[in-house]
Design a protein around this motif. Structure first.
Motif, PDB file in Angstrom:
ATOM      1  N   VAL A 173       0.836  -1.204   0.000  1.00 57.01           N
ATOM      2  CA  VAL A 173       0.000   0.000   0.000  1.00 57.01           C
ATOM      3  C   VAL A 173       0.874   1.259   0.000  1.00 57.01           C
ATOM      4  O   VAL A 173       0.386   2.366  -0.184  1.00 57.01           O
ATOM      5  CB  VAL A 173      -0.968  -0.013   1.203  1.00 57.01           C
ATOM      6  N   ASP A 174       2.174   1.098   0.190  1.00 59.11           N
ATOM      7  CA  ASP A 174       3.125   2.208   0.089  1.00 59.11           C
ATOM      8  C   ASP A 174       3.203   2.635  -1.381  1.00 59.11           C
ATOM      9  O   ASP A 174       4.072   2.213  -2.131  1.00 59.11           O
ATOM     10  CB  ASP A 174       4.494   1.737   0.603  1.00 59.11           C
ATOM     11  N   ILE A 175       2.291   3.499  -1.785  1.00 56.99           N
ATOM     12  CA  ILE A 175       2.163   3.822  -3.208  1.00 56.99           C
ATOM     13  C   ILE A 175       3.294   4.705  -3.724  1.00 56.99           C
ATOM     14  O   ILE A 175       3.481   4.819  -4.940  1.00 56.99           O
ATOM     15  CB  ILE A 175       0.799   4.470  -3.522  1.00 56.99           C
ATOM     16  N   MET A 176       4.062   5.330  -2.835  1.00 56.51           N
ATOM     17  CA  MET A 176       5.222   6.079  -3.312  1.00 56.51           C
ATOM     18  C   MET A 176       6.371   5.138  -3.656  1.00 56.51           C
ATOM     19  O   MET A 176       7.207   5.445  -4.499  1.00 56.51           O
ATOM     20  CB  MET A 176       5.664   7.104  -2.270  1.00 56.51           C
ATOM     21  N   LYS A 177       6.413   3.981  -3.026  1.00 55.55           N
ATOM     22  CA  LYS A 177       7.407   2.971  -3.361  1.00 55.55           C
ATOM     23  C   LYS A 177       6.932   2.095  -4.519  1.00 55.55           C
ATOM     24  O   LYS A 177       7.713   1.661  -5.356  1.00 55.55           O
ATOM     25  CB  LYS A 177       7.692   2.096  -2.127  1.00 55.55           C
ATOM     26  N   TYR A 178       5.614   1.843  -4.550  1.00 57.97           N
ATOM     27  CA  TYR A 178       5.042   0.960  -5.569  1.00 57.97           C
ATOM     28  C   TYR A 178       3.945   1.688  -6.351  1.00 57.97           C
ATOM     29  O   TYR A 178       2.771   1.299  -6.314  1.00 57.97           O
ATOM     30  CB  TYR A 178       4.470  -0.294  -4.902  1.00 57.97           C
ATOM     31  N   PRO A 179       4.308   2.754  -7.074  1.00 61.72           N
ATOM     32  CA  PRO A 179       3.283   3.520  -7.807  1.00 61.72           C
ATOM     33  C   PRO A 179       2.635   2.725  -8.935  1.00 61.72           C
ATOM     34  O   PRO A 179       1.539   3.067  -9.383  1.00 61.72           O
ATOM     35  CB  PRO A 179       4.072   4.712  -8.353  1.00 61.72           C
ATOM     36  N   GLU A 180       3.292   1.657  -9.385  1.00 63.55           N
ATOM     37  CA  GLU A 180       2.754   0.899 -10.513  1.00 63.55           C
ATOM     38  C   GLU A 180       1.432   0.221 -10.192  1.00 63.55           C
ATOM     39  O   GLU A 180       0.675  -0.148 -11.093  1.00 63.55           O
ATOM     40  CB  GLU A 180       3.761  -0.165 -10.968  1.00 63.55           C
TER      41      GLU A 180
END
Length: 438
Positions: free
Chosen positions: A229-236
């Motif tokens: 859910v860390d979307i800055m690390k996993y924006p894809e």
């Protein structure tokens, strides 16, 4: 920003899956002992209490309590209660208590009691004149610029984090299963395309499958469900360059976090997009182009497609589909750099048996909070056999609640009263079963 992993599946579509079967047939091998923890001692002070709204006295859910000058922190639970453990050599610091839309409060440790603390926060009111200062005109452009500044604003070093993870399963309002763990997270830099790695340190569970109508319902993925859910690390998984064009963004309101002006941007998928995407809110520091928080949920317009994303396995005579899938992620700041601090996933779904008149409603919640961290100077990741597998089922992996000192000095999220009651009830049932079998 570096080119990130090319993922075409929706956010967590292949990680956050349900496993339903008439029998428990999944077996998970136990991970190796985690590294990076000291032996348990009693060399710490413990503080408990609640965080509330100053004017209404209502509990503030998931408020952050961080010890100033350290990397130690915790989160209040859904009833506003907190439990904070601090080494005894940390005696002169303050605790910074913060909550979205409220003024942060600094509380000296010397003013806290062991229990019964009540910390009230005041709502932060933003003057209308502030909103017009350097206000961006295009919400979409602000989101794109924020994603583009990721490498500048978030941790650029490898980090070894200690985290507390909890997952619960409920049938309507009854607690069926609770699993908890303390884990090591090997967080790679935000500008790296290497995935984070997780090691299991300790875990425990309390489960009463008698409430599940002979269906063993399990969450596959464990801590990875929350980590991604860390979307800055996993924006894809949500805001890849390709998927950004599927959304409409617009300005909603403003607030303040830690005396910083925050714009709240709402988003939803375009009406012309038929595949299930997301809707929600992004909290962005306007001046520095930093995402501080996000709340969003999956648009479930086609229950068959939604079921394909989350239901991994089920009996032939059962139809299962999600009715709600929502996410939350909070970031924290240290020395001008931001990092992942807390996230949660909540899923509600229906189980419909073909030969029954009524269906059952179940909910699952997984949450993880970073409670401490240190720089991982070498940047090395654990060997594959020492990592938690992304297919892990924590309720199978964990052991019981028999050890009263199980968690030692590690910070956890204070359990809800309903969860505590469920644990005690299941423990009594287990003891009766053991006596009857003797």
């Amino acid at each position: 920003m570096d080119a990130h992993r090319n993922k075409t599946v929706p956010f967590l579509g292949k990680i956050s899956t349900f496993l339903l079967s008439a029998m428990m047939v999944v077996a998970i091998m136990g991970p190796a002992q985690a590294l990076g923890f000291q032996e348990e001692t009693n060399d710490y002070n413990q503080y408990s209490g609640e965080v509330v709204d100053e004017s209404t006295n209502k509990p503030l859910v998931f408020a952050t309590l961080a010890v100033e000058g350290t990397n130690i922190s915790t989160i209040s639970n859904t009833e506003g209660n907190f439990l904070l453990k601090i080494p005894k050599n940390v005696i002169s610091q303050n605790v910074i208590v913060s909550f979205l839309g409220y003024k942060s409060k600094t509380v000296p440790l010397s003013q806290l009691s062991e229990e019964g603390n009540k910390i009230s926060l005041e709502i932060s009111v933003t003057q209308l004149s502030e909103i017009n200062i350097n206000a961006p005109k295009d919400a979409t452009a602000l989101v794109r610029e924020t994603m583009a500044h990721r490498d500048d604003n978030y941790f650029e070093n490898s980090t070894l984090m200690t985290a507390f993870y909890r997952e619960t399963i409920k049938k309507r309002r009854k607690n069926v299963s609770l699993s908890e763990a303390v884990v090591n997270i090997y967080k790679t830099p935000y500008d790296s395309n290497r995935d984070d790695a997780v090691e299991l340190y300790k875990s425990r569970k309390s489960t009463d499958y008698s409430k599940l109508d002979t269906v063993a319902l399990k969450l596959q993925g464990g801590p990875y469900n929350t980590l991604y859910v860390d979307i800055m690390k996993y924006p894809e998984y949500i805001f890849s360059p390709e998927s950004m064009s599927n959304y409409k963004f617009w300005f909603d309101r403003s607030t303040r976090i830690n005396d910083k002006l925050i714009y709240v941007i709402k988003f939803n998928q375009l009406e012309s997009v038929l595949e299930p995407f997301y809707q929600g809110e992004l909290f962005i520091d306007v001046e520095n182009k930093i995402l501080t928080n996000a709340n969003f949920s999956l648009n479930i317009t086609d229950r068959k497609k939604a079921a394909e994303l989350f239901v991994r396995r089920k009996p032939a005579r059962v139809n299962v589909w999600p009715t709600q899938v929502s996410y939350r992620v909070d970031y924290r700041e240290k020395n001008g750099k931001w990092y992942y601090g807390y996230s949660s996933v909540t899923m509600e779904f229906k189980v419909d048996w073909e030969d029954k008149w009524f269906n059952s409603i179940y909910s699952m919640n997984a949450e993880m909070a970073i409670t401490d961290w240190e720089n991982n100077m070498t940047g090395e990741l654990p060997r594959n056999r020492e990592r938690i597998k992304k297919s892990i089922i924590m309720s199978d992996e964990a052991t019981g609640f028999s050890d009263p000192d199980f968690w030692g000095e590690y910070n956890i999220i204070e359990p809800e009263k309903s969860i505590e009651s469920a644990i005690k009830k299941i423990q009594r049932q287990l003891r009766r079963t053991e006596r009857n079998s003797d």
